[in-house]
Design a protein around this motif. Structure first.
Motif, PDB file in Angstrom:
ATOM      1  N   GLY A   1       0.790  -1.229   0.000  1.00 24.67           N
ATOM      2  CA  GLY A   1       0.000   0.000   0.000  1.00 24.67           C
ATOM      3  C   GLY A   1       0.814   1.267   0.000  1.00 24.67           C
ATOM      4  N   THR A   2       2.061   1.206  -0.427  1.00 22.02           N
ATOM      5  CA  THR A   2       2.912   2.398  -0.448  1.00 22.02           C
ATOM      6  C   THR A   2       2.671   3.209  -1.716  1.00 22.02           C
ATOM      7  OG1 THR A   2       4.731   1.253  -1.554  1.00 22.02           O
ATOM      8  CG2 THR A   2       4.672   1.147   0.854  1.00 22.02           C
ATOM      9  N   ARG A   3       3.187   4.422  -1.717  1.00 18.19           N
ATOM     10  CA  ARG A   3       3.176   5.281  -2.912  1.00 18.19           C
ATOM     11  C   ARG A   3       4.638   5.553  -3.280  1.00 18.19           C
ATOM     12  NH1 ARG A   3      -1.478   7.974  -4.197  1.00 18.19           N
ATOM     13  NH2 ARG A   3      -0.262   9.681  -5.095  1.00 18.19           N
ATOM     14  N   PRO A   4       5.255   4.630  -4.005  1.00 13.66           N
ATOM     15  CA  PRO A   4       6.698   4.751  -4.260  1.00 13.66           C
ATOM     16  C   PRO A   4       7.013   5.852  -5.267  1.00 13.66           C
ATOM     17  CG  PRO A   4       5.788   2.897  -5.464  1.00 13.66           C
ATOM     18  CD  PRO A   4       4.675   3.429  -4.612  1.00 13.66           C
ATOM     19  N   GLU A   5       8.279   6.089  -5.406  1.00 12.71           N
ATOM     20  CA  GLU A   5       8.776   7.014  -6.418  1.00 12.71           C
ATOM     21  C   GLU A   5       8.277   6.600  -7.797  1.00 12.71           C
ATOM     22  OE1 GLU A   5      13.210   8.655  -7.830  1.00 12.71           O
ATOM     23  OE2 GLU A   5      12.986   7.090  -6.323  1.00 12.71           O
ATOM     24  N   LEU A   6       8.033   7.612  -8.658  1.00 16.74           N
ATOM     25  CA  LEU A   6       7.574   7.394 -10.031  1.00 16.74           C
ATOM     26  C   LEU A   6       6.164   6.809 -10.101  1.00 16.74           C
ATOM     27  CD1 LEU A   6      10.883   5.907 -11.546  1.00 16.74           C
ATOM     28  CD2 LEU A   6      10.163   8.304 -11.525  1.00 16.74           C
ATOM     29  N   TYR A   7       5.419   6.923  -8.990  1.00 18.35           N
ATOM     30  CA  TYR A   7       4.072   6.359  -8.904  1.00 18.35           C
ATOM     31  C   TYR A   7       3.053   7.466  -9.169  1.00 18.35           C
ATOM     32  CZ  TYR A   7       0.044   4.045  -6.651  1.00 18.35           C
ATOM     33  OH  TYR A   7      -1.181   3.497  -6.365  1.00 18.35           O
ATOM     34  N   HIS A   8       2.056   7.164 -10.000  1.00 21.44           N
ATOM     35  CA  HIS A   8       1.023   8.127 -10.339  1.00 21.44           C
ATOM     36  C   HIS A   8      -0.346   7.483 -10.182  1.00 21.44           C
ATOM     37  CE1 HIS A   8       4.010  10.811 -12.426  1.00 21.44           C
ATOM     38  NE2 HIS A   8       4.622   9.659 -12.597  1.00 21.44           N
ATOM     39  N   GLU A   9      -1.275   8.184  -9.579  1.00 25.70           N
ATOM     40  CA  GLU A   9      -2.663   7.767  -9.515  1.00 25.70           C
ATOM     41  C   GLU A   9      -3.427   8.441 -10.643  1.00 25.70           C
ATOM     42  OE1 GLU A   9      -4.432   5.731  -7.603  1.00 25.70           O
ATOM     43  OE2 GLU A   9      -3.281   5.377  -5.761  1.00 25.70           O
ATOM     44  N   ASP A  10      -4.162   7.660 -11.412  1.00 24.08           N
ATOM     45  CA  ASP A  10      -4.961   8.209 -12.511  1.00 24.08           C
ATOM     46  C   ASP A  10      -6.418   7.814 -12.260  1.00 24.08           C
ATOM     47  OD1 ASP A  10      -6.182   8.962 -14.850  1.00 24.08           O
ATOM     48  OD2 ASP A  10      -4.576   8.244 -16.156  1.00 24.08           O
ATOM     49  N   HIS A  11      -7.256   8.822 -12.010  1.00 17.28           N
ATOM     50  CA  HIS A  11      -8.640   8.520 -11.663  1.00 17.28           C
ATOM     51  C   HIS A  11      -9.595   8.735 -12.833  1.00 17.28           C
ATOM     52  CE1 HIS A  11      -7.495   8.163  -7.475  1.00 17.28           C
ATOM     53  NE2 HIS A  11      -6.834   9.308  -7.564  1.00 17.28           N
ATOM     54  N   ASP A  12      -9.035   8.964 -14.040  1.00 15.56           N
ATOM     55  CA  ASP A  12      -9.910   9.160 -15.206  1.00 15.56           C
ATOM     56  C   ASP A  12     -10.590   7.850 -15.587  1.00 15.56           C
ATOM     57  OD1 ASP A  12      -9.182  11.766 -15.230  1.00 15.56           O
ATOM     58  OD2 ASP A  12      -7.662  11.553 -16.807  1.00 15.56           O
TER      59      ASP A  12
END
Length: 324
Positions: A313-324
């Motif tokens: 459940g981490t948000r590592p480097e180079l991580y993007h959330e896309d909610h489209d």
């Protein structure tokens, strides 16, 4: 945890390896039964050279790429840790100084030191750089090894796409442009030569303002030539690029003029506009893509971060959330 991996190139196999190591039940969808020339990873040079890539690449490439050699060795892949030699022709000697200013971890060699390191380059260059902290591997053998290791560890490989279970890791490279609109293709071409007259023990980079070249030794007297980088997803092999590669190899050592031309290949590498890879999460799908020319160098770090994002459940480097 159940997970599905789409694609069995270097990114997909590395992600599957990290997931299996965390106890996940993994299914890999790929239409081809084994690694081969259908995949972009097949045509890679296999250099694990984060410092040399720092000449043009962003800082994360240099830093994250330093994980690669250890990771591949932990998987049982043969990694040669002999460093990289960098040379330039006399008329381009300023290129060596420019390169040295941009690349960390190197040592300067005079003609005698270069001859001691690579005797077949004796008398051809009066100075060079050696980057001792770099390594290389045979990419085709590495792909085969990971595939076999995953099968022995319980991962399931399926040719026909079907329903996915758990988190899906999309590692399809350029085929993922149906979901990643800003992904582009960067064409790379390579040649493989065989020569019994040349003996190199480490990758050699020949700097040139127009035709940069790297030569990577492989077993059986083979040498992989590469470095073309063309903004195109065209996979055709061009006469011009092959001529440039062979001419640069001849300039490195005239004995390459008598070598056997074994293979010519080309493919398009997936890249985002900034040439950095990304983990893009959309719901239960994590896209692992944009490795550009750094597939074997950065896939281990990207795979680790993708598995951490899904399992921890981490948000590592180079991580993007896309909610489209």
């Amino acid at each position: 945890m159940r997970a599905t991996v789409l694609g069995a190139g270097v990114a997909g196999l590395c992600v599957a390896t990290e997931l299996v190591a965390r106890g996940c039940e993994v299914t890999v969808f790929d239409p081809s039964p084994r690694p081969g020339p259908h995949g972009c990873s097949w045509w890679a040079g296999g250099m694990l050279a984060p410092f040399c890539e720092g000449e043009t690449a962003e800082e994360p490439v240099v830093r994250l790429g330093q994980e690669a050699a250890d990771w591949w060795e932990r998987q049982g892949v043969n990694v040669e840790r002999r460093g990289t030699v960098v040379v330039t022709l006399g008329r381009d000697r300023n290129e060596l100084d420019r390169f040295a200013r941009r690349v960390q971890g190197h040592e300067r060699l005079d003609a005698a030191a270069l001859a001691a390191l690579e005797p077949d380059l004796s008398g051809r260059f009066d100075r060079a750089l050696h980057v001792p902290g770099e390594a290389y591997l045979d990419p085709r053998a590495a792909l085969e090894h990971l595939r076999d290791r995953l099968e022995h560890s319980g991962a399931t490989f399926v040719a026909e796409p079907g329903p996915t279970t758990g988190v899906t890791f999309d590692c399809r490279g350029l085929a993922a442009r149906d979901a990643l609109r800003d992904l582009r293709g960067v064409k790379g071409e390579m040649a493989v030569l065989r020569s019994a007259d040349i003996h190199l023990t480490r990758p050699v980079r020949l700097l040139h303002p127009r035709f940069p070249l790297y030569v990577v030794p492989r077993p059986g007297g083979l040498f992989m030539l590469g470095a073309t980088q063309i903004e195109s997803d065209d996979r055709r092999r061009s006469v011009r690029s092959v001529l440039e590669l062979l001419s640069a190899a001849y300039a490195l050592h005239p004995a390459f003029g008598e070598a056997e031309l074994v293979e010519i290949g080309a493919d398009a590498r997936p890249a985002f506009p900034d040439n950095l890879p990304r983990l893009v999460r959309r719901g239960e799908t994590i896209h692992v893509n944009g490795l550009f020319r750094h597939g074997f160098l950065l896939a281990p770090a990207l795979a680790r971060m993708a598995a951490e994002a899904a399992c921890d459940g981490t948000r590592p480097e180079l991580y993007h959330e896309d909610h489209d």
